[in-house]
Scaffold this motif. Structure first.
Motif, short mmCIF file in Angstrom:
data_model
loop_
_atom_site.label_atom_id
_atom_site.label_comp_id
_atom_site.label_asym_id
_atom_site.label_seq_id
_atom_site.Cartn_x
_atom_site.Cartn_y
_atom_site.Cartn_z
N HIS A 147 -17.04 11.81 50.63
CA HIS A 147 -17.46 10.67 50.67
C HIS A 147 -17.72 10.48 52.28
N LEU A 148 -18.42 11.13 52.79
CA LEU A 148 -18.46 11.23 54.40
C LEU A 148 -19.58 10.14 54.74
N ASP A 149 -20.49 9.86 53.81
CA ASP A 149 -21.59 8.81 54.03
C ASP A 149 -20.97 7.56 54.44
N GLU A 150 -19.95 7.35 53.40
CA GLU A 150 -19.37 6.01 53.20
C GLU A 150 -18.35 5.66 54.43
N LEU A 151 -18.02 6.75 55.07
CA LEU A 151 -16.73 6.39 56.08
C LEU A 151 -17.44 6.36 57.61
N GLU A 152 -16.25 5.80 58.55
CA GLU A 152 -16.93 5.91 59.85
C GLU A 152 -15.43 6.30 60.65
N GLY A 153 -15.78 6.92 62.08
CA GLY A 153 -14.52 6.81 62.68
C GLY A 153 -13.44 7.84 62.36
N VAL A 154 -12.41 7.39 62.54
CA VAL A 154 -11.27 8.36 62.01
C VAL A 154 -10.95 8.50 60.56
N ASP A 155 -11.54 7.48 59.81
CA ASP A 155 -11.47 7.76 58.41
C ASP A 155 -12.55 8.89 58.10
N ARG A 156 -13.76 8.88 58.75
CA ARG A 156 -14.52 10.09 58.50
C ARG A 156 -13.97 11.27 58.95
N GLU A 157 -13.36 11.44 59.97
CA GLU A 157 -12.61 12.50 60.53
C GLU A 157 -11.64 13.06 59.40
N ILE A 158 -10.89 12.09 59.07
CA ILE A 158 -9.77 12.61 57.87
C ILE A 158 -10.36 13.04 56.43
#
Length: 158
Positions: A121-132
Motif C-alpha cells: 500500500h505504498l501509494d496510499e501512504l505518506e511520511g512515517v506511515d510509508r516508511e513503516i
C-alpha cells in the motif's frame, strides 16, 4: 331512403368485421414496435461489444508486449539492493537525490510485490506511515525468498 339504410347497414357490418382487426393491430403494433426497438438495441449492443472486444484484444496484445519487457525478479532484486545502498549512502547528501532514490526504490518494491503476490500500500501512504509500509513490504519480500540485503556477513572486530 332504403339506399341510405343499406349503406349504413353495410358500414355497420364492415365496422363489426374490421373492428377486431383494428384492435388487434393496435395491440400488436405496440408489441411489434417494442420488438423492433429491442432488435435495434441488440444490434447496437452487438456492435458496441464487438468494438470493445477489438479494443481489449489490442490492449491485451500491448500489455503482453509490455510484460515481455518487464525485468526479471532477479533484476528487480539487484535494482532494490543497488537503490538501498544509494538510499543509505549518496542520497543522504541531497534532498532531491533522496526523493528520487526513494521513488525508484518504491517503484521496484511495487514490481517485486506484484511478481511475488505480496500486498503493498505504498501509494496510499505518506511520511512515517510509508516508511513503516516500506519496512513491512521488505520483510514480506524477504519472507517470500527475495534477498534485499547482501547475504555475506560483515566482519566485526571484538
Amino acid at each position: 331512403m332504403a339506399v341510405v339504410h343499406g349503406v349504413v347497414l353495410a358500414l355497420a357490418l364492415l365496422a363489426l368485421v374490421f373492428l377486431p382487426c383494428v384492435v388487434a393491430l393496435v395491440i400488436f403494433a405496440d408489441g411489434a414496435a417494442s420488438h423492433l426497438r429491442g432488435r435495434l438495441h441488440d444490434r447496437r449492443d452487438r456492435r458496441a461489444l464487438h468494438r470493445l472486444d477489438q479494443t481489449l484484444s489490442q490492449q491485451s496484445m500491448s500489455l503482453a508486449a509490455l510484460d515481455q519487457h518487464q525485468p526479471s525478479i532477479q533484476q528487480i532484486a539487484a535494482d532494490l539492493r543497488r537503490l538501498d545502498r544509494h538510499r543509505l549512502g549518496i542520497a543522504t547528501h541531497s534532498k532531491v537525490w533522496h526523493a528520487a532514490v526513494l521513488l525508484a526504490y518504491d517503484d521496484r518494491l511495487r514490481l517485486a510485490s506484484r511478481c511475488l503476490g505480496v500486498p503493498e500500500h505504498l501509494d496510499e501512504l505518506e511520511g512515517v506511515d510509508r516508511e513503516i509500509e516500506r519496512v513491512r513490504v521488505e520483510g514480506e519480500l524477504e519472507a517470500a525468498g527475495l534477498h534485499l540485503r547482501p547475504t555475506t556477513p560483515r566482519h566485526q572486530d571484538h
